[in-house]
Design a protein around this motif. Structure first.
Motif, PDB file in Angstrom:
ATOM      1  N   SER A 127     -99.871  20.311  52.777  1.00 16.89           N
ATOM      2  CA  SER A 127     -98.331  19.793  52.466  1.00 16.89           C
ATOM      3  C   SER A 127     -97.334  20.956  52.136  1.00 16.89           C
ATOM      4  O   SER A 127     -96.085  20.754  53.013  1.00 16.89           O
ATOM      5  CB  SER A 127     -98.329  18.967  51.088  1.00 16.89           C
ATOM      6  N   LEU A 128     -97.704  21.983  51.885  1.00 12.26           N
ATOM      7  CA  LEU A 128     -96.896  23.243  51.736  1.00 12.26           C
ATOM      8  C   LEU A 128     -96.425  23.828  53.020  1.00 12.26           C
ATOM      9  O   LEU A 128     -95.429  24.023  53.327  1.00 12.26           O
ATOM     10  CB  LEU A 128     -97.388  24.249  50.848  1.00 12.26           C
ATOM     11  N   THR A 173    -108.981  18.438  47.311  1.00 15.37           N
ATOM     12  CA  THR A 173    -107.700  18.411  47.215  1.00 15.37           C
ATOM     13  C   THR A 173    -107.227  19.838  47.408  1.00 15.37           C
ATOM     14  O   THR A 173    -105.688  19.988  47.617  1.00 15.37           O
ATOM     15  CB  THR A 173    -107.397  18.250  45.688  1.00 15.37           C
ATOM     16  N   ALA A 228    -100.032  14.016  44.935  1.00 14.16           N
ATOM     17  CA  ALA A 228    -101.274  13.200  44.978  1.00 14.16           C
ATOM     18  C   ALA A 228    -102.692  13.878  44.641  1.00 14.16           C
ATOM     19  O   ALA A 228    -103.490  13.325  44.267  1.00 14.16           O
ATOM     20  CB  ALA A 228    -101.396  12.370  46.311  1.00 14.16           C
ATOM     21  N   THR A 229    -102.660  15.119  44.908  1.00 15.22           N
ATOM     22  CA  THR A 229    -103.877  16.071  44.520  1.00 15.22           C
ATOM     23  C   THR A 229    -104.030  16.036  43.191  1.00 15.22           C
ATOM     24  O   THR A 229    -105.204  16.179  42.783  1.00 15.22           O
ATOM     25  CB  THR A 229    -103.766  17.345  45.211  1.00 15.22           C
ATOM     26  N   MET A 238     -93.908  15.877  49.652  1.00 13.51           N
ATOM     27  CA  MET A 238     -94.357  16.332  48.288  1.00 13.51           C
ATOM     28  C   MET A 238     -95.469  15.163  47.797  1.00 13.51           C
ATOM     29  O   MET A 238     -96.044  15.537  46.803  1.00 13.51           O
ATOM     30  CB  MET A 238     -92.944  15.761  47.521  1.00 13.51           C
ATOM     31  N   LEU A 276     -94.989  25.223  43.258  1.00 12.31           N
ATOM     32  CA  LEU A 276     -95.277  25.801  44.618  1.00 12.31           C
ATOM     33  C   LEU A 276     -94.425  25.387  45.755  1.00 12.31           C
ATOM     34  O   LEU A 276     -94.024  26.211  46.594  1.00 12.31           O
ATOM     35  CB  LEU A 276     -96.774  25.307  45.057  1.00 12.31           C
ATOM     36  N   ALA A 277     -93.993  23.972  45.711  1.00 10.27           N
ATOM     37  CA  ALA A 277     -93.161  23.527  46.645  1.00 10.27           C
ATOM     38  C   ALA A 277     -91.915  24.241  46.493  1.00 10.27           C
ATOM     39  O   ALA A 277     -91.164  24.440  47.550  1.00 10.27           O
ATOM     40  CB  ALA A 277     -93.106  21.908  46.289  1.00 10.27           C
ATOM     41  N   PRO A 309     -97.179  31.081  48.605  1.00  9.65           N
ATOM     42  CA  PRO A 309     -96.070  30.420  49.588  1.00  9.65           C
ATOM     43  C   PRO A 309     -95.343  31.200  50.509  1.00  9.65           C
ATOM     44  O   PRO A 309     -95.295  30.987  51.627  1.00  9.65           O
ATOM     45  CB  PRO A 309     -95.168  30.021  48.302  1.00  9.65           C
ATOM     46  N   MET A 355     -94.085  21.625  54.509  1.00 10.90           N
ATOM     47  CA  MET A 355     -92.540  21.847  54.227  1.00 10.90           C
ATOM     48  C   MET A 355     -92.062  23.186  54.824  1.00 10.90           C
ATOM     49  O   MET A 355     -90.914  23.280  55.093  1.00 10.90           O
ATOM     50  CB  MET A 355     -92.718  22.166  52.719  1.00 10.90           C
ATOM     51  N   LEU A 360     -97.490  22.275  40.677  1.00  6.19           N
ATOM     52  CA  LEU A 360     -97.373  21.817  42.044  1.00  6.19           C
ATOM     53  C   LEU A 360     -95.848  22.000  42.390  1.00  6.19           C
ATOM     54  O   LEU A 360     -95.511  22.395  43.642  1.00  6.19           O
ATOM     55  CB  LEU A 360     -98.147  20.409  42.382  1.00  6.19           C
ATOM     56  N   GLN A 391    -105.391  19.905  50.851  1.00  6.21           N
ATOM     57  CA  GLN A 391    -104.406  18.928  50.978  1.00  6.21           C
ATOM     58  C   GLN A 391    -103.198  19.620  50.185  1.00  6.21           C
ATOM     59  O   GLN A 391    -102.118  19.377  50.813  1.00  6.21           O
ATOM     60  CB  GLN A 391    -104.649  17.722  50.001  1.00  6.21           C
ATOM     61  N   VAL A 392    -103.307  20.475  49.314  1.00  9.47           N
ATOM     62  CA  VAL A 392    -101.979  21.330  48.648  1.00  9.47           C
ATOM     63  C   VAL A 392    -101.847  22.210  49.928  1.00  9.47           C
ATOM     64  O   VAL A 392    -100.400  22.197  50.211  1.00  9.47           O
ATOM     65  CB  VAL A 392    -102.814  22.113  47.607  1.00  9.47           C
ATOM     66  N   LEU A 441     -98.621  16.612  48.516  1.00 10.28           N
ATOM     67  CA  LEU A 441     -98.929  17.273  47.339  1.00 10.28           C
ATOM     68  C   LEU A 441     -99.188  17.102  46.037  1.00 10.28           C
ATOM     69  O   LEU A 441    -100.354  17.245  45.464  1.00 10.28           O
ATOM     70  CB  LEU A 441     -97.831  18.616  47.189  1.00 10.28           C
TER      71      LEU A 441
END
Lengths: 417, 417
Positions: free
Chosen positions: B79-80, B72, A71-72, A66, A53-54, B16, B83, A50, B75-76, A69
């Motif tokens: 968040s991305l 999930t 928390a998943t 973050m 990915l960020a 991404p 960002m 994760l 959710q990923v 992200l």
């Protein structure tokens, strides 16, 4: 009915097979007539994936996102573990941080738990379910998902144990307890049956790495008996509690050590007020953590201050200090690398003034130079050359007889008396 | 200020890099002075990976826990994407289903949205943020995470558009609109500028695959103008709305077809009441979906019923029917494989009784045998040999002049008049 909280870290739930093993482990507790809450971390390398990915999106990702992200990671584990319980014929429900009622501050990535609304968990436990709770996460007043920072799952487990008035909180990990010293380096290192919160706090802060200090502090403040034990075996681990009941309350309980330490010595042209504050503000602004600080001012020499930092931060430290060299009136900046910190920890130390002398005697006997010293009520740390680290740890382990179990003659001796 | 909902599916957010492209796409809308909500699915193959984990634990995982697990995925992505907006210099906040106020029934894996509490989204949109919402998920009254079943992200987008009174809801996908027929198989297949909800519903149900029928139905009921367009280009897609304003309201608007159809014919020893109910109950109990049903009862022949199923379900169907063969008084069970369904869809059909005749004429001209027929107000489906499927589709596409854009002389012609 007694309640128990069991916490399993990332390596203990790294694969579906391991998750099924965790379920079996918890079922054995339930079969003894307990209400069981299981707190889990993200599976194995999930968090790294994760973070990757960020990083591909942004070098400085929003902290709120973050948390969203990361928390998943635990959410995946809780659902799989609840499935495993059902597969094995037991009732279970999974809960994210917000579903478990874990209310935190609005501080993304490093939130503290403020309160746990236990109503739903209580209700579900009463009905005989396993409660599977995501560690490391909560929710703030606005309804944003937050995470608790490093060691967060330990903290979740301890906080739930406190809120649910649990008999104990068991931290399952890849070592089978807390040792008098790292057994990979120190001959005769021995697993402790018990240790006090304060001793564990010092060991945790000194990098013993088994438990996060925040979790230990939470346990201490709420008087939750903690135990650290192996997820792969049934042998009892180490119990962490206020009062040591079995072993003799030795002056020194354990030796901690860590490598990768550097010492920086800054010399001033002349002493002036605020010089220390200036230097440590500069370091803090650059996110450089300072550990031991020693200042010396005499009439003979120019005033100087030494401090230890992690060797990883040496480059940043050098450039941060060089930048303010003129402005702050430095005479010189000296850096010594390849050092290590070795510490002795024990609640009995406070009432035994000879402990430090014995430590220095022992190190002198081994011809190990002591570069810095730092003391608290229940620990003494020395900075020594890295090449002498294990030698020092072994010598100290021996001089304080840590390899021997010494049973108390009394049944109860308070470790903090 | 006008509000727009943009929905991006799994392939549009698979990496991404693609997520950053999605952000740029949405920023162009915002720069035109709109309030923008973006709904996203899980990245690429994420759902498959999660399903694999669940399968490694249990062959029949709890539906509640599957929802916990699958949620999930989005959710990923949210968040991305949030960002990515910040990285590009814009304000954005991500919201899971429960954070976005998406209240659903307590039906795990297939919940319907009951209400959207839009207060938080409204507040955040007012402040100029992009709202990034997880598709496919919501929360039930108990606080359990639910998912909306297939096409759930489309439904989330449409429901948000309805709740926020959005100007339109744009579904970004890997095709650039709705076609008169699949352009990979039919010569002259043409992108439609507009299509009515009812026509789109039939096309969606017939497996055109661009939009989920539930989302179209939701849009129709709430009069949300939908558009289907490509995430990789700026060209306008197809607009789906109640009233067709530009193109002439042709009798037939599109041709849909799907392969892998089998026909099962069951002959009874003698007719009796309830025989049909029995047979389809048996199939339903075995999770076998039946599409077209044709019953024929005459004095000359024994009574029989034919129905079409997906060829994938042939084995289950055979064994389910064989099991009840005696009990239900079957004379014989006949199965024909390697068939396909070809359908014509158009709102104008209902008032043009000659449409069906023209279809059968055309198929006879091509010497294509028609195995089954099924009609609704705005579509006619035929089952033909699989080897004739594309030939039939091309012939029908031609006979109804679908390759030609025919502009309406009137400005507004209602498609449902």
């Amino acid at each position: 009915m007694k309640t128990i909280v069991m916490k399993f870290g990332g390596t203990s739930v790294a694969t579906p097979e391991k998750i099924i093993e965790v379920a079996k482990r918890a079922i054995r507790e339930k079969e003894q007539g307990k209400r069981v809450i299981i707190v889990v971390s993200a599976m194995g390398k999930t968090t790294d994936t994760l973070l990757g990915l960020a990083a591909a999106i942004s070098q400085e990702p929003s902290k709120r996102e973050m948390d969203m992200l990361l928390a998943t990671g635990e959410q995946v584990t809780i659902s799989l573990l609840a499935m495993a319980f059902k597969k094995l014929g037991y009732k279970a429900l999974s809960f994210t941080g917000w579903q478990a009622g874990i209310a935190t501050e609005s501080v993304p990535r490093n939130a503290r738990i403020e309160h746990i609304h236990t109503e739903r968990l209580e209700r579900v436990l009463e009905k005989g379910y396993f409660c599977v709770v995501a560690g490391f996460q909560g929710v703030d007043k606005m309804g944003n998902i937050t995470t608790l920072g490093r060691g967060g799952s330990d903290t979740t487990a301890v906080a739930l144990a406190a809120a649910l008035n649990a008999e104990k909180c068991e931290i399952y990990t890849d070592v089978n307890g807390v040792y008098t010293a790292d057994p990979r380096c120190v001959t005769g290192a021995r697993k402790l049956q018990q240790i006090s919160y304060d001793e564990m706090l010092e060991l945790a802060n000194l990098g013993a790495g088994v438990l996060h200090p925040r979790a230990v502090e939470f346990a201490k403040n709420n008087k939750v008996p903690l135990s650290v034990r192996a997820s792969y075996s049934d042998e009892p681990g180490t119990i962490i509690q206020e009062v040591i009941t079995v072993e003799k309350n030795l002056i020194v309980r354990g030796i901690a050590f860590e490598s990768g330490v550097a010492r920086v010595t800054v010399t001033y042209k002349k002493p002036f007020n605020g010089s220390l504050a200036n230097i440590f503000n500069t370091l803090a602004e650059n996110q450089i953590d300072v550990d031991i600080i020693v200042q010396s001012i005499s009439d003979e020499f120019p005033p100087s201050v030494s401090f230890s930092i992690s060797q990883d931060k040496l480059k940043e430290t050098r450039s941060a200090l060089t930048e303010v060299h003129e402005k702050m009136g430095f005479l010189s900046i000296n850096i010594e690398e390849n050092l290590a910190k070795v510490s002795i920890v024990g609640s009995g130390m406070v009432s035994n003034p000879g402990v430090a002398a014995r430590m220095f005697d022992s190190l002198r006997g081994e011809e190990i130079p002591v570069k810095m010293v730092s003391t608290s009520e229940i620990k003494i740390s020395v900075v020594v050359p890295q090449s002498n680290m294990e030698q020092a740890a072994n010598a100290l382990h021996k001089v304080y007889d840590l390899a021997e179990v010494q049973f108390s003659k009394e049944i109860v001796v308070s470790a903090t008396d």
